[in-house]
Design an enzyme around this catalytic site. Structure first.
Site, PDB file in Angstrom:
ATOM      1  CG  ASN A  77     -10.082 -54.011 -21.369  1.00 49.53           C
ATOM      2  OD1 ASN A  77      -9.347 -53.417 -21.655  1.00 49.53           O
ATOM      3  ND2 ASN A  77     -10.845 -54.836 -22.317  1.00 49.53           N
ATOM      4  NE  ARG A  87      -4.876 -61.470 -13.883  1.00 52.49           N
ATOM      5  CZ  ARG A  87      -3.390 -61.937 -13.839  1.00 52.49           C
ATOM      6  NH1 ARG A  87      -3.336 -63.157 -13.467  1.00 52.49           N
ATOM      7  NH2 ARG A  87      -2.597 -61.223 -14.451  1.00 52.49           N
ATOM      8  CE1 TYR A 130       6.802 -54.611 -21.312  1.00 53.91           C
ATOM      9  CE2 TYR A 130       9.007 -55.411 -21.394  1.00 53.91           C
ATOM     10  CZ  TYR A 130       7.891 -55.047 -20.680  1.00 53.91           C
ATOM     11  OH  TYR A 130       8.167 -54.862 -19.416  1.00 53.91           O
ATOM     12  N   GLY A 148      -1.308 -59.055 -11.328  1.00 54.45           N
ATOM     13  CA  GLY A 148      -0.162 -59.298 -11.968  1.00 54.45           C
ATOM     14  C   GLY A 148       1.010 -59.749 -11.090  1.00 54.45           C
ATOM     15  CE  LYS A 187       6.443 -51.475 -19.772  1.00 52.97           C
ATOM     16  NZ  LYS A 187       5.394 -50.928 -18.897  1.00 52.97           N
ATOM     17  CG  ASP A 206      -6.015 -57.606 -13.173  1.00 57.11           C
ATOM     18  OD1 ASP A 206      -4.761 -57.382 -12.926  1.00 57.11           O
ATOM     19  OD2 ASP A 206      -6.323 -58.324 -14.007  1.00 57.11           O
TER      20      ASP A 206
END
Ligand code: AKB
Length: 317
Positions: free
Chosen positions: A53, A37, A143, A12, A147, A35
Site C-alpha cells: 500500500n 492486490r 483526479y 493495473g 495530476k 501492488d
C-alpha cells in the site's frame, strides 16, 4: 551495473502491460512488481511480487532498502470517475502516495523514475482542439487537480533536488491484457468486450463525445522511451502532451462494425459525461515528437483490428 526496476501499481491497466514488456527486456528477476492486490500463485510465478500500500511509508522504505531499485515506475493512482466518488481518498492516494515514493526515491538514490500525468490536467478553460503543451489548465475533477499538482511537484523535485523524474500526459488508454479501473475513458475498452460477447454496447458517454485516446502498445512505448531517454533530451520536467488518435463513441462503433456486422450501440449517459466534457478533444504532442522522438504506431483502424483479434482469442478460448 544491472538495471533493477520497481513498478508500483503493477497490476493495473498500464502496469500489467508494462511489467511483461520490461520483464521480457530486463529479465523477470530484475523487475520487481508491487501492488495493493494480494499476491497469488500466478503473480509470484511471473517474477518477484510484493504487496504494497503506497501510503505505508515503512513498507515502502523496507522495499527500497531490500531491493535497491535504480529505476521506478510509480503508477498507483485513483482514476477520474472513482476519485469523484471519494475525493478525499482520491487526493490522499494520488498525492500522499506520490510524496512517499518521491521521498523514498531521493533517500535511496534512485537514478530515474516515471510518473504518469493525464489529459485530466486540462479543464473547461483549455482550448479543446489540438490542445497545446502550455495553455490554461483549470481541471475540475479531483483526479485532474491531483495530476496538475503532481506535474508541478515533478518539476520542483527535479529542479530543487535533482530527482530525474519523467512524465507524459496519458490520453484514454485501450488495451486487451487488463481492464481499466474507474476512468472516464473506460468505455473504449469495455465496448470491445461487449461487442464480442453480445454484439451490442450501452455507452455512458454521448455518441459525439470526442476524446484523445491511445492503443496500449503505443503508451508502453512512450513510457519506456521517455524513461530511458538521455536526460538532456527530456526538456519538459512537468509532463509532456502525448497523442495517438481521437474519436467519439459513434466513430468507434463504425470502426468495430467493419469487423462485426450489425454491432449496435445505444446510450445511457451518466455523471462521467460531465468529466469528459471538460477534457480536450485532441492533443498537440509536437514537443514530445521533437524532444525525445515520440511517434505513435496505431491509428483507429489498426487499434480496432488488433483489439478484436486479441480479445476474440481470449474470450473464445
Ligand atoms: C481516466 O479516464 O480517468 C483516465 C485518464 C484519461 O487519465 N483514463
Amino acid at each position: 551495473m544491472t538495471t533493477k526496476i520497481l513498478i508500483i501499481g503493477s497490476e493495473g491497466q498500464v502496469g500489467t502491460d508494462l511489467s511483461s514488456r520490461l520483464r521480457d527486456t530486463y529479465g523477470k528477476n530484475n523487475v520487481i512488481c508491487s501492488d495493493i492486490r494480494v499476491a497469488d500463485e500466478k503473480k509470484l510465478d511471473a517474477g518477484p511480487y510484493i504487496e504494497l500500500n503506497v501510503l505505508d511509508k515503512q513498507r515502502l522504505a523496507e522495499l527500497f532498502s531490500t531491493h535497491k531499485p535504480s529505476v521506478i515506475y510509480h503508477l498507483a493512482a485513483m482514476l477520474s470517475a472513482t476519485a469523484e466518488k471519494n475525493p478525499k481518498l482520491g487526493w490522499e492516494l494520488n498525492m500522499d502516495g506520490m510524496f512517499n515514493v518521491f521521498d523514498a526515491a531521493l533517500e535511496y538514490n534512485v537514478q530515474r523514475m516515471f510518473w504518469p500525468s493525464s489529459i485530466a490536467v486540462f479543464g473547461p478553460g483549455t482550448p479543446r482542439e489540438n490542445t497545446p503543451q502550455d495553455c490554461v489548465m483549470d481541471p475540475n475533477t479531483i483526479y485532474g487537480i491531483s495530476k496538475l499538482a503532481g506535474e508541478r511537484y515533478c518539476e520542483y523535485y527535479f529542479k530543487r533536488y535533482g530527482l530525474d523524474v519523467r512524465s507524459v500526459r496519458y490520453p484514454g488508454l485501450i488495451g486487451w491484457k487488463a481492464l481499466p479501473g474507474g476512468g472516464t475513458t473506460d468505455y473504449a475498452v469495455d465496448i470491445f468486450h461487449q461487442a464480442i460477447k453480445t454484439n451490442r454496447y450501452t455507452c455512458f458517454l454521448k455518441g459525439d463525445t470526442e476524446l484523445p485516446m491511445m492503443y496500449m502498445d503505443d503508451a508502453i512505448k512512450a513510457t519506456i522511451d521517455i524513461t530511458e531517454a538521455p536526460s538532456d533530451e527530456v526538456k519538459i520536467r512537468s509532463s509532456y502532451n502525448l497523442a495517438g488518435m481521437s474519436f467519439d463513441p459513434e466513430l468507434l462503433a463504425s470502426a468495430i462494425r467493419k469487423h462485426i456486422a450489425g454491432f449496435e450501440i445505444s446510450y445511457e449517459i451518466d455523471q462521467r459525461q460531465k468529466i469528459a466534457d471538460s477534457w480536450p478533444k485532441s492533443i498537440d504532442d509536437s514537443r514530445a515528437r521533437a524532444d525525445w522522438g515520440w511517434k505513435n504506431d496505431y491509428d483507429l483502424d489498426a487499434m480496432v483490428a488488433e483489439m478484436l483479434m486479441r480479445l476474440s482469442g481470449m474470450i473464445a478460448g
